[in-house]
Design an enzyme around this catalytic site. Structure first.
Site, PDB file in Angstrom:
ATOM      1  N   SER A   1       0.820  -1.217   0.000  1.00 37.22           N
ATOM      2  CA  SER A   1       0.000   0.000   0.000  1.00 37.22           C
ATOM      3  C   SER A   1       0.854   1.267   0.000  1.00 37.22           C
ATOM      4  CB  SER A   1      -0.889   0.031   1.236  1.00 37.22           C
ATOM      5  OG  SER A   1      -1.620  -1.159   1.335  1.00 37.22           O
ATOM      6  N   GLY A   2       1.861   1.318   0.865  1.00 36.31           N
ATOM      7  CA  GLY A   2       2.669   2.525   1.005  1.00 36.31           C
ATOM      8  C   GLY A   2       3.544   2.764  -0.212  1.00 36.31           C
TER       9      GLY A   2
ATOM     10  N   CYS B   1      -1.681  -6.012   2.703  1.00 40.61           N
ATOM     11  CA  CYS B   1      -3.083  -5.586   2.817  1.00 40.61           C
ATOM     12  C   CYS B   1      -3.953  -6.282   1.783  1.00 40.61           C
ATOM     13  CB  CYS B   1      -3.176  -4.076   2.656  1.00 40.61           C
ATOM     14  SG  CYS B   1      -4.865  -3.488   2.588  1.00 40.61           S
TER      15      CYS B   1
ATOM     16  N   CYS C   1      -5.613  -7.331   5.160  1.00 39.67           N
ATOM     17  CA  CYS C   1      -6.911  -6.658   5.343  1.00 39.67           C
ATOM     18  C   CYS C   1      -7.998  -7.145   4.394  1.00 39.67           C
ATOM     19  CB  CYS C   1      -6.755  -5.153   5.109  1.00 39.67           C
ATOM     20  SG  CYS C   1      -5.252  -4.443   5.744  1.00 39.67           S
TER      21      CYS C   1
ATOM     22  N   LYS D   1      -8.950 -10.943   4.674  1.00 40.78           N
ATOM     23  CA  LYS D   1      -9.522 -11.068   6.027  1.00 40.78           C
ATOM     24  C   LYS D   1     -10.942 -10.529   6.058  1.00 40.78           C
ATOM     25  CE  LYS D   1      -9.637  -7.819   8.621  1.00 40.78           C
ATOM     26  NZ  LYS D   1      -8.565  -7.262   9.418  1.00 40.78           N
TER      27      LYS D   1
ATOM     28  N   TYR E   1      -3.905  -2.577  -8.915  1.00 38.97           N
ATOM     29  CA  TYR E   1      -2.710  -1.941  -8.354  1.00 38.97           C
ATOM     30  C   TYR E   1      -1.638  -1.773  -9.432  1.00 38.97           C
ATOM     31  CZ  TYR E   1      -3.334  -1.387  -3.329  1.00 38.97           C
ATOM     32  OH  TYR E   1      -3.707  -0.922  -2.097  1.00 38.97           O
TER      33      TYR E   1
ATOM     34  N   GLY F   1      -2.998 -12.720  21.247  1.00 36.49           N
ATOM     35  CA  GLY F   1      -4.195 -12.026  21.739  1.00 36.49           C
ATOM     36  C   GLY F   1      -4.340 -10.643  21.135  1.00 36.49           C
TER      37      GLY F   1
ATOM     38  N   TYR G   1      -4.727  -8.105  17.340  1.00 36.12           N
ATOM     39  CA  TYR G   1      -5.702  -7.928  16.261  1.00 36.12           C
ATOM     40  C   TYR G   1      -5.977  -9.254  15.540  1.00 36.12           C
ATOM     41  CZ  TYR G   1      -5.227  -2.736  15.538  1.00 36.12           C
ATOM     42  OH  TYR G   1      -5.237  -1.376  15.616  1.00 36.12           O
TER      43      TYR G   1
ATOM     44  N   GLU H   1      -9.424 -11.411  15.624  1.00 39.92           N
ATOM     45  CA  GLU H   1     -10.226 -11.376  14.390  1.00 39.92           C
ATOM     46  C   GLU H   1     -10.426 -12.793  13.850  1.00 39.92           C
ATOM     47  OE1 GLU H   1      -8.170  -8.614  11.809  1.00 39.92           O
ATOM     48  OE2 GLU H   1      -9.166  -6.893  12.739  1.00 39.92           O
TER      49      GLU H   1
ATOM     50  N   ARG I   1      -0.890 -15.280  26.156  1.00 42.16           N
ATOM     51  CA  ARG I   1       0.046 -15.352  27.285  1.00 42.16           C
ATOM     52  C   ARG I   1      -0.267 -14.332  28.379  1.00 42.16           C
ATOM     53  NH1 ARG I   1       5.577 -12.802  24.568  1.00 42.16           N
ATOM     54  NH2 ARG I   1       4.708 -10.766  24.056  1.00 42.16           N
TER      55      ARG I   1
ATOM     56  N   HIS J   1     -32.573   8.306  15.021  1.00 45.42           N
ATOM     57  CA  HIS J   1     -33.330   7.285  15.712  1.00 45.42           C
ATOM     58  C   HIS J   1     -34.157   6.452  14.744  1.00 45.42           C
ATOM     59  CE1 HIS J   1     -35.246   5.547  19.212  1.00 45.42           C
ATOM     60  NE2 HIS J   1     -36.423   5.734  18.655  1.00 45.42           N
TER      61      HIS J   1
ATOM     62  N   GLU K   1     -26.794   6.312  17.890  1.00 49.06           N
ATOM     63  CA  GLU K   1     -27.352   7.503  18.550  1.00 49.06           C
ATOM     64  C   GLU K   1     -26.875   7.599  19.999  1.00 49.06           C
ATOM     65  OE1 GLU K   1     -31.684   7.523  19.334  1.00 49.06           O
ATOM     66  OE2 GLU K   1     -31.709   5.445  18.693  1.00 49.06           O
TER      67      GLU K   1
HETATM   68  P1  NDP Z   1      -0.282  -7.692  17.725  1.00 49.67           P
HETATM   69  O1  NDP Z   1       0.946  -6.981  18.075  1.00 49.67           O
HETATM   70  O2  NDP Z   1      -1.586  -6.971  17.650  1.00 49.67           O
HETATM   71  O3  NDP Z   1      -0.484  -8.920  18.693  1.00 49.67           O
HETATM   72  C1  NDP Z   1       0.510  -9.885  18.896  1.00 49.67           C
HETATM   73  C2  NDP Z   1       0.051 -10.820  19.971  1.00 49.67           C
HETATM   74  O4  NDP Z   1       0.938 -11.909  20.064  1.00 49.67           O
HETATM   75  C3  NDP Z   1      -0.024 -10.164  21.333  1.00 49.67           C
HETATM   76  O5  NDP Z   1      -1.165 -10.609  21.997  1.00 49.67           O
HETATM   77  C4  NDP Z   1       1.249 -10.670  22.007  1.00 49.67           C
HETATM   78  O6  NDP Z   1       1.125 -10.788  23.391  1.00 49.67           O
HETATM   79  C5  NDP Z   1       1.365 -12.055  21.417  1.00 49.67           C
HETATM   80  N1  NDP Z   1       2.726 -12.570  21.394  1.00 49.67           N
HETATM   81  C6  NDP Z   1       3.827 -11.973  20.915  1.00 49.67           C
HETATM   82  N2  NDP Z   1       4.898 -12.777  21.044  1.00 49.67           N
HETATM   83  C7  NDP Z   1       4.459 -13.910  21.606  1.00 49.67           C
HETATM   84  C8  NDP Z   1       5.089 -15.123  22.001  1.00 49.67           C
HETATM   85  N3  NDP Z   1       6.399 -15.309  21.828  1.00 49.67           N
HETATM   86  N4  NDP Z   1       4.318 -16.084  22.560  1.00 49.67           N
HETATM   87  C9  NDP Z   1       3.005 -15.901  22.753  1.00 49.67           C
HETATM   88  N5  NDP Z   1       2.344 -14.772  22.396  1.00 49.67           N
HETATM   89  C10 NDP Z   1       3.087 -13.794  21.824  1.00 49.67           C
HETATM   90  O7  NDP Z   1       0.070  -8.402  16.344  1.00 49.67           O
HETATM   91  P2  NDP Z   1      -0.812  -9.033  15.209  1.00 49.67           P
HETATM   92  O8  NDP Z   1       0.101 -10.011  14.564  1.00 49.67           O
HETATM   93  O9  NDP Z   1      -2.136  -9.473  15.690  1.00 49.67           O
HETATM   94  O10 NDP Z   1      -1.032  -7.807  14.238  1.00 49.67           O
HETATM   95  C11 NDP Z   1       0.109  -7.083  13.773  1.00 49.67           C
HETATM   96  C12 NDP Z   1      -0.237  -5.662  13.457  1.00 49.67           C
HETATM   97  O11 NDP Z   1      -0.960  -5.630  12.229  1.00 49.67           O
HETATM   98  C13 NDP Z   1      -1.175  -5.020  14.467  1.00 49.67           C
HETATM   99  O12 NDP Z   1      -0.491  -4.437  15.518  1.00 49.67           O
HETATM  100  C14 NDP Z   1      -1.891  -4.009  13.626  1.00 49.67           C
HETATM  101  O13 NDP Z   1      -1.139  -2.839  13.605  1.00 49.67           O
HETATM  102  C15 NDP Z   1      -1.931  -4.640  12.260  1.00 49.67           C
HETATM  103  N6  NDP Z   1      -3.249  -5.234  12.008  1.00 49.67           N
HETATM  104  C16 NDP Z   1      -4.328  -4.409  11.918  1.00 49.67           C
HETATM  105  C17 NDP Z   1      -5.575  -4.917  11.697  1.00 49.67           C
HETATM  106  C18 NDP Z   1      -6.737  -3.995  11.628  1.00 49.67           C
HETATM  107  O14 NDP Z   1      -6.537  -2.799  11.432  1.00 49.67           O
HETATM  108  N7  NDP Z   1      -7.959  -4.484  11.796  1.00 49.67           N
HETATM  109  C19 NDP Z   1      -5.806  -6.348  11.539  1.00 49.67           C
HETATM  110  C20 NDP Z   1      -4.602  -7.137  11.665  1.00 49.67           C
HETATM  111  C21 NDP Z   1      -3.387  -6.589  11.889  1.00 49.67           C
HETATM  112  P3  NDP Z   1       1.357  -9.511  24.365  1.00 49.67           P
HETATM  113  O15 NDP Z   1       0.114  -8.671  24.270  1.00 49.67           O
HETATM  114  O16 NDP Z   1       1.548 -10.138  25.707  1.00 49.67           O
HETATM  115  O17 NDP Z   1       2.576  -8.817  23.849  1.00 49.67           O
END
Ligand code: NDP
Length: 453
Positions: free
Chosen positions: A15-16, A43, A48, A51, A99, A176, A178, A182, A199, A436, A441
């Site tokens: 994208s960028g 993306c 995106c 997904k 693209y 845990g 995005y 999702e 974790r 409404h 709202e």
């Molecule tokens: P995130 O950074 O959102 O989440 C990574 C997760 O993995 C966290 O819960 C983290 O835990 C966990 N984690 C990291 N390392 C380990 C490990 N070694 N063992 C176990 N758990 C681990 O990354 P995503 O990959 O979900 O998404 C990447 C980025 O992409 C996002 O930050 C976002 O910017 C973008 N994105 C945006 C979307 C949207 O706009 N809807 C959709 C998908 C992606 P902890 O919290 O403890 O660090």
């Protein structure tokens, strides 16, 4: 006449990179762009877009039951992955071509090859060609990070999920953020049994605490087996082909697939950056200044490879700001303040501005929060609640944060973001008359603070 082959060489067709290349070419620059995989980047090809198409697909599952409760005679359906997958990939190919066409139209040369920097003005391509450029823009994005543990290679990442031969009966999602949340909702909606191990103490770290708890409750109520405080320790394939995953505190899972949704890593390896003196952070992110310029004046970087805000629209803005600065004589910093985003859980979570916790650390605040069963759900006696939350500065009365969990929250937050970005106060929100009957709202109807400092 320039001494260089190009005014700009872009590495990466996501994208960028595509936005920067196109806008620079439209302003008269001679532009080359190298992409080693498919035009459109994460993306379009494996993020995106596919997904969101899977989100759409997954939402039909519960609809038959809801339709029956609204009086329809409607049987339950069954999702056919092999009917959906080719349509998904046809759509991605269509977008990839758009693209490519949009980039080529203003005269950009597209090189289907991997690029490496040889010096501050030269790139060498994997097809043996090399080119010089006055400016080089690195827009190589990121890739999934997979934790280092025994059997990790037996799992998949978000790169592979769109290409599966069949959907598993059960999946373990690790993470845990995005992507984890999702895909837990998507796959659950498509009929896959989903277990999620995170974790930390709660999913969606960094988001508003109250909302995180709300989303976790909704996910559990939908049947997702959500476990917090659990880390995987190893994966093995059993003789029946299934994966046996062990986790901390004696957790075990037996599943068809494991999805690592454990974050993403900037794609900055093997680009020749170190030798040139381009600085990288510990996680590999290219270090840039507020104009996206690296320590080497001719080399700039934008998007996920810089690990600022890893969102497509941000990378696009960074690309556009780069072109303004370098090719239009109008130094422009990309604006990273008050960027709205949506987590496409079901229901969605739209957010802009500060969390309650961030705002309280900064100043005294009033919090307005309403959680309620929307009309459509309450009519059919579903328990799922929507949540609307405004965080307001006591001193300036400005809305510092807006958080919405509801069907369509991604759409709603885009509009709320305009008001928040303009510096709207709580009184400005209150002055808007409600539409409404809608869920949204509520955002103009919350009159009394739920909590005040
Ligand atoms: P995130 O950074 O959102 O989440 C990574 C997760 O993995 C966290 O819960 C983290 O835990 C966990 N984690 C990291 N390392 C380990 C490990 N070694 N063992 C176990 N758990 C681990 O990354 P995503 O990959 O979900 O998404 C990447 C980025 O992409 C996002 O930050 C976002 O910017 C973008 N994105 C945006 C979307 C949207 O706009 N809807 C959709 C998908 C992606 P902890 O919290 O403890 O660090």
């Amino acid at each position: 006449m320039s001494d260089f082959d190009y005014d700009l060489f872009v590495i990466g067709g996501g994208s960028g990179g595509v936005r920067a290349g196109r806008v620079a070419a439209e302003s008269g620059a001679k532009v080359g762009l190298a992409e080693e995989f498919r035009m459109g980047g994460t993306c379009v090809i494996r993020g995106c877009v596919p997904k969101k198409l899977m989100v759409f697909a997954s939402k039909f599952g519960p609809l038959a039951g809801e339709a029956r409760d609204f009086g329809w005679d409607m049987p339950d359906g069954r999702f056919d992955w092999l009917a959906f997958r080719p349509k998904l990939h046809n759509e991605l190919s269509r977008l990839e071509n758009i693209y490519r066409t949009n980039l080529a139209r203003p005269g950009t040369d597209i090189h289907d090859a991997r690029a490496r920097l040889i010096d501050a003005h030269t790139v060498a391509l994997s097809n043996g060609q090399s080119y010089t450029a006055k400016h080089i823009l690195v827009a190589t994005g990121g890739r999934p990070f997979v934790p280092d543990l025994p059997g990790a290679e037996l799992g998949i990442t978000s790169n592979e999920i769109f290409n599966l031969d069949h959907l598993p009966e059960k999946i373990l999602i690790v993470g845990g953020g995005y992507i984890a949340c999702e895909f837990a909702c998507i796959l659950n909606g498509l009929g896959v049994g989903v277990t999620l191990w995170h974790r930390g103490p709660q999913v969606l770290r960094g988001f508003d605490d109250e909302v995180r708890g709300h989303i976790a409750e909704v996910m559990i109520a939908q049947g997702i087996d959500l476990r917090v405080g659990v880390s995987p320790t190893g994966v093995q394939r059993g003789s029946d082909g299934r994966l046996r995953v062990s986790g901390t505190d004696d957790h075990k899972a037996m599943v068809g697939e494991v999805l690592w949704a454990t974050g993403r890593t900037p794609n900055s390896d093997d680009l020749g950056l170190e030798a040139l003196g381009v600085e990288r952070a510990d996680n590999g992110a290219i270090v840039v200044d507020e104009y996206s310029q690296t320590a080497v004046p001719s080399i700039f970087a934008i998007g996920d490879v810089t690990d600022r805000i890893a969102l497509t629209p941000v990378a696009i803005r960074e690309g556009a700001a780069f072109v303004e600065t370098v090719f239009k004589g109008n130094p422009t910093r990309p604006d990273h303040a008050l960027v709205a985003s949506a987590v496409f859980t079901q229901p969605e979570y739209g957010t802009v501005g500060l969390t309650e916790e961030e705002a309280r650390a900064q100043e005294k605040i009033d919090v307005y929060c309403a959680a309620f069963r929307p009309m459509q759900k309450s009519f059919i006696d579903r328990s799922e609640k929507a949540l609307f939350k405004l965080i307001v500065s006591q001193e300036s009365q400005k809305v510092l944060g807006c958080h919405i969990v509801a069907d369509g929250a991604g759409e709603m937050i885009q509009l709320a973001a305009v008001a928040v970005k303009m510096g709207a106060t709580k009184a400005d929100f209150d002055a808007a008359v409600a539409v409404h009957p809608t869920m949204a709202e509520e955002i103009v109807l919350m009159k009394t603070p739920t909590r005040a400092d």
